[in-house]
Each structure stands twice: as C-alpha cells, then as structure tokens.
Design a protein around this motif. Structure first.
Motif, short mmCIF file in Angstrom:
data_model
loop_
_atom_site.label_atom_id
_atom_site.label_comp_id
_atom_site.label_asym_id
_atom_site.label_seq_id
_atom_site.Cartn_x
_atom_site.Cartn_y
_atom_site.Cartn_z
N GLN A 1 -7.98 27.26 80.73
CA GLN A 1 -8.03 28.22 79.63
C GLN A 1 -9.28 28.03 78.79
O GLN A 1 -9.81 26.94 78.68
CB GLN A 1 -6.80 28.03 78.73
N THR B 1 -11.25 29.46 74.98
CA THR B 1 -11.02 30.08 73.67
C THR B 1 -11.97 31.25 73.53
O THR B 1 -13.18 31.11 73.73
CB THR B 1 -11.28 29.06 72.54
N CYS B 2 -11.43 32.40 73.21
CA CYS B 2 -12.24 33.61 73.04
C CYS B 2 -13.19 33.43 71.87
O CYS B 2 -12.79 33.03 70.77
CB CYS B 2 -11.34 34.81 72.82
N GLY C 1 -8.44 33.51 70.39
CA GLY C 1 -7.23 33.37 71.22
C GLY C 1 -7.54 32.69 72.55
O GLY C 1 -8.68 32.67 73.01
N LYS C 2 -6.51 32.13 73.16
CA LYS C 2 -6.66 31.46 74.47
C LYS C 2 -6.54 32.50 75.58
O LYS C 2 -5.74 33.43 75.51
CB LYS C 2 -5.59 30.39 74.65
N PHE C 3 -7.34 32.32 76.66
CA PHE C 3 -7.25 33.21 77.83
C PHE C 3 -7.75 32.48 79.06
O PHE C 3 -8.43 31.45 78.96
CB PHE C 3 -8.06 34.49 77.58
N ARG C 4 -7.37 33.00 80.24
CA ARG C 4 -7.86 32.43 81.50
C ARG C 4 -8.96 33.35 82.04
O ARG C 4 -8.69 34.50 82.40
CB ARG C 4 -6.72 32.31 82.51
N CYS D 1 -11.92 37.47 75.74
CA CYS D 1 -10.64 37.69 76.43
C CYS D 1 -10.43 39.13 76.85
O CYS D 1 -9.60 39.42 77.71
CB CYS D 1 -9.49 37.21 75.54
N SER D 2 -11.18 40.05 76.23
CA SER D 2 -10.98 41.47 76.52
C SER D 2 -12.28 42.23 76.31
O SER D 2 -13.26 41.70 75.77
CB SER D 2 -9.91 42.04 75.57
#
Length: 201
Positions: free
Chosen positions: A10, A12-13, A18-21, A30-31
């Motif tokens: 994971q 951190t954005c 936020g956390k993301f893979r 993250c997006s």
C-alpha cells in the motif's frame, strides 16, 4: 506448482492522504481526481527544474564565448572590490577626502594598466581613491606617490616605479584570481557585518 503472486504494498496518496494499492510503482495518487489535484504542483516543480537546466546551459554557452579580455575584466572587478573593502577605513589615496565621504569610491592604480600591464593585479599598485581623482585627474599621481610611500614604504614604491616586465595572464589564472578575491571580499564583508551587529547591540 503455482507461483505465489506478490502482494502490492500500500501507498499513501500524495493528494488526499488515503491508503491505496498502486497498479504502477510510480503511481502517487489513488484516483484520477487526486492525480489532477497534484498536477499543478508537479507542473511547477518540473518547470523549475527545466528553468534551472536552461540557466545552466546558457551559462555554459556564455563561458565558451568569453575571451581572455572578458576574464581579465571580471578578475579586475573582483580585485577592485576587494581593494575598496580592504581600504574602507582609509580616505582617498590621492587627496584629503576622508573615509566618511559619501561619493563614489574607486580602486586606483599607481602605475596605470596601460603603462604597466604586468602590475595590473599587484595589490601594492592598487589603492582606494575618490572618483574625482581617479576619473578626472588620472589618479592625481603627484599626491598619490607621497601617500603611497607613507602607506607601504619607500622601497616598495620605488620597486613599483622601476618594475618592468611582460606578462600574459592565461584564462585559468584569471578565473582563479576572480574566485580568490571574490572569497576575500566576502570574508571582509562578513567581518564588517558582524562588527556592525556588535555596535547595534
């Protein structure tokens, strides 16, 4: 035998925290929304890096175009500044203007660069002078000489007067000269600033 699929760690954005893979190792958001939010910051950073590189390239090109005369002028300017700072506590070498005079101060050669180019960078030959004596009275040599004798001694003044020679300063020497006297002038400037801060306290 099946190979175990390595789990992606994971991240951190950088935009929302936020956390993301990530699907790519270089992914920082993250997006799409967060990626767009980061774009101006990345753009500014990239623009700054490009500008710095362009400035360095321009500087390199300018250096390549410089002549020996250009390097001599830069070295002379650095030494002139050092001499004015070295003699900051003194008045004009050629007249009675005191150190407190508010006009323009120059670095004046006892023997001119044209008459004695080999003494161009000799510190005995260079002293603080007012702009009036240096510009309009050709150094005001009649008054310069006795003051210089008082400052550095008869023997050194006579050596300057009798010194004859041919010298051709090469570019590496001129670069070194500029660097040395720029550093010396900065050191004196720092000492003056520290002295002023002590006076202020």
């Amino acid at each position: 035998m099946r190979t175990a699929i390595k789990e992606v760690k994971q991240k951190t954005c950088k935009a929302c925290g936020g956390k993301f893979r990530p699907s790519l190792s270089t992914q920082k958001a993250c997006s799409v929304k967060c990626a767009l939010a980061l774009a101006p910051a990345n753009h500014d950073k990239a623009r700054k890096a490009i500008d710095q590189r362009e400035r360095r390239e321009i500087q390199v090109r300018k250096e390549k175009l410089k002549s020996r005369a250009d390097y001599a002028k830069e070295a002379q300017s650095a030494i002139n500044r050092y001499v004015r700072m070295r003699d900051a506590h003194l008045g004009c070498i050629s007249c009675d203007k005191p150190a407190s005079w508010q006009g323009q101060w120059h670095c004046s050669h006892f023997r001119s660069v044209g008459a004695a180019p080999h003494l161009r960078f000799n510190l005995w030959n260079m002293n603080k002078s007012c702009s009036a004596c240096n510009n309009f009275l050709s150094g005001n040599i009649m008054a310069y000489r006795p003051a210089l004798i008082e400052k550095i001694g008869q023997e050194k003044v006579e050596w300057l007067e009798c010194s004859n020679g041919l010298v051709r300063h090469d570019i590496p020497y001129l670069k070194r000269l500029k660097a040395i006297f720029t550093k010396k002038a900065r050191r004196i400037e720092k000492m003056h600033e520290e002295a002023q801060s002590w006076i202020a306290v």
